[in-house]
Design an enzyme around this catalytic site. Sequence first.
Site, PDB file in Angstrom:
ATOM      1  N   THR A  30       0.934  -1.134   0.028  1.00 36.08           N
ATOM      2  CA  THR A  30       0.042  -0.149  -0.021  1.00 36.08           C
ATOM      3  C   THR A  30       0.745   1.243  -0.103  1.00 36.08           C
ATOM      4  O   THR A  30       1.953   1.493   0.647  1.00 36.08           O
ATOM      5  CB  THR A  30      -0.819  -0.009   1.187  1.00 36.08           C
ATOM      6  OG1 THR A  30      -1.884  -1.063   0.964  1.00 36.08           O
ATOM      7  CG2 THR A  30      -1.515   1.199   1.444  1.00 36.08           C
ATOM      8  N   HIS A 179      -6.529 -11.115  -2.032  1.00 37.68           N
ATOM      9  CA  HIS A 179      -5.858 -10.673  -0.912  1.00 37.68           C
ATOM     10  C   HIS A 179      -6.608 -11.614   0.162  1.00 37.68           C
ATOM     11  O   HIS A 179      -7.564 -11.146   0.709  1.00 37.68           O
ATOM     12  CB  HIS A 179      -5.747  -9.237  -0.655  1.00 37.68           C
ATOM     13  CG  HIS A 179      -4.879  -8.856   0.414  1.00 37.68           C
ATOM     14  ND1 HIS A 179      -4.108  -9.790   1.364  1.00 37.68           N
ATOM     15  CD2 HIS A 179      -4.299  -7.717   0.929  1.00 37.68           C
ATOM     16  CE1 HIS A 179      -3.386  -9.086   2.071  1.00 37.68           C
ATOM     17  NE2 HIS A 179      -3.375  -8.031   1.777  1.00 37.68           N
ATOM     18  N   ASN A 182      -3.426 -10.908   6.228  1.00 44.05           N
ATOM     19  CA  ASN A 182      -2.910  -9.625   6.767  1.00 44.05           C
ATOM     20  C   ASN A 182      -4.231  -8.979   7.454  1.00 44.05           C
ATOM     21  O   ASN A 182      -4.388  -7.839   7.712  1.00 44.05           O
ATOM     22  CB  ASN A 182      -2.404  -8.621   5.933  1.00 44.05           C
ATOM     23  CG  ASN A 182      -1.129  -9.031   5.384  1.00 44.05           C
ATOM     24  OD1 ASN A 182      -0.439 -10.140   6.037  1.00 44.05           O
ATOM     25  ND2 ASN A 182      -0.456  -8.289   4.536  1.00 44.05           N
ATOM     26  N   TYR A 184      -7.440  -8.731   6.526  1.00 46.75           N
ATOM     27  CA  TYR A 184      -8.580  -7.906   5.731  1.00 46.75           C
ATOM     28  C   TYR A 184      -9.710  -9.111   5.400  1.00 46.75           C
ATOM     29  O   TYR A 184      -9.825 -10.164   6.225  1.00 46.75           O
ATOM     30  CB  TYR A 184      -8.131  -7.680   4.489  1.00 46.75           C
ATOM     31  CG  TYR A 184      -6.764  -6.612   4.884  1.00 46.75           C
ATOM     32  CD1 TYR A 184      -7.135  -5.232   5.381  1.00 46.75           C
ATOM     33  CD2 TYR A 184      -5.474  -6.837   4.354  1.00 46.75           C
ATOM     34  CE1 TYR A 184      -6.113  -4.499   5.798  1.00 46.75           C
ATOM     35  CE2 TYR A 184      -4.381  -5.844   4.815  1.00 46.75           C
ATOM     36  CZ  TYR A 184      -4.849  -4.610   5.340  1.00 46.75           C
ATOM     37  OH  TYR A 184      -4.003  -3.734   5.731  1.00 46.75           O
ATOM     38  N   ASN A 239      -3.415  -6.990  12.491  1.00 47.10           N
ATOM     39  CA  ASN A 239      -4.884  -6.593  12.282  1.00 47.10           C
ATOM     40  C   ASN A 239      -5.936  -7.194  13.508  1.00 47.10           C
ATOM     41  O   ASN A 239      -7.163  -7.322  12.759  1.00 47.10           O
ATOM     42  CB  ASN A 239      -5.532  -6.333  11.046  1.00 47.10           C
ATOM     43  CG  ASN A 239      -5.059  -5.300  10.093  1.00 47.10           C
ATOM     44  OD1 ASN A 239      -4.861  -4.221  10.828  1.00 47.10           O
ATOM     45  ND2 ASN A 239      -4.759  -5.315   8.909  1.00 47.10           N
TER      46      ASN A 239
END
Length: 358
Positions: A30, A179, A182, A184, A239
């Site tokens: 990102t 994705h 991580n 998400y 996260n």
Amino acid sequence: MPTTDLNALWQPARAGDIRLPHRLAMAPMTRSRSTPEGVPTEVNAEYYAQRASNALIITEGTQPSADGQGYLLTPGVHTAEQVAGWRKVTDAVHAADGRVVVQLMHVGRIAHPANTPHGRQPVAPSPVRPTGMMYTPSGPQEMPQPRALSTQEIASTVRDHRLAAAGAIAAGADGVEIHGANGYLAHQFLSSNANERTDRYGGSVENRIRFAVEVATAVADEIGAGRTGIRLSPGNPYNDIREDDTHELYAALVRALAPLDLAYLHLIHAGDEKLLDTLRSLWPGALVLNRAGADLAARAKDVADGRADIVSVGAPALANPDLVERVRSGAPLNTPDPATFYSGGETGYTDYPTRHDA
């Protein structure tokens, strides 16, 4: 570092339908440099084209829908303007003889309404607020409690990924990466703490892997399995994710994905060698490995030993537009500047020197 240690990296490879000249790929990162409407720009095109000598560029996370956005100034691929912006990127990369896949990233609950044009409450498998702060235009704020997706909305979210994949191909991308890592959305469905559902998407391992498998199936059906990759991060607590059954969970997920004959599986490896060996044995296609923190000699050994077919690197590719040439020649590498990772503008983005500029 003697280049003889890295010989395994310089052999040609394939990731599904994508032919690669060598095995050193650029990992998704990102960078928060798109327009507020999520449209890639000429500067984004320059950044990726500078790095076209990597075997494969995997782009920054790109939202497949408006609800998929969590961070400021991240790109999307769900509007005509965004697709046109990505066409600038892919044309520039291809003109430099590179290959590029767009990573589809739905952030789920890792979001804040202040960062999105629509200002809606984030969505997730369950209404469980993640710990941690989110940077917003007014400074860091706590992430709010998300709203649980209905089963109908899950189906719509799967369809969003399908349409976004079609948009990426229309923009000239060589493929897409889903994705699933991580912390998400897809990872949230896999998680023991973010997913409290009691329907067919929660509870058992079979149910928790269902969303990721449905997304992969839909994307592969839309653009072809040979142009579809997926990224996973087994055991990664990033996260605010918890997994209580990592070995069982990821073995089941990889077994379910294997029959789809995807272009590649991209693993973020956190050090569980037994799990890596298990997943390698279960995956019949190309395996892209990101061994976090390892030097290139260790990554080349993974290729030489058959643990990986391709290796991906993050910050070294960010800071060295000519990473491949530097590594091949033994030249020193630029040092990444974390202060500019998400700062906007060209500084720390397109102004890192090549070895010939330094």
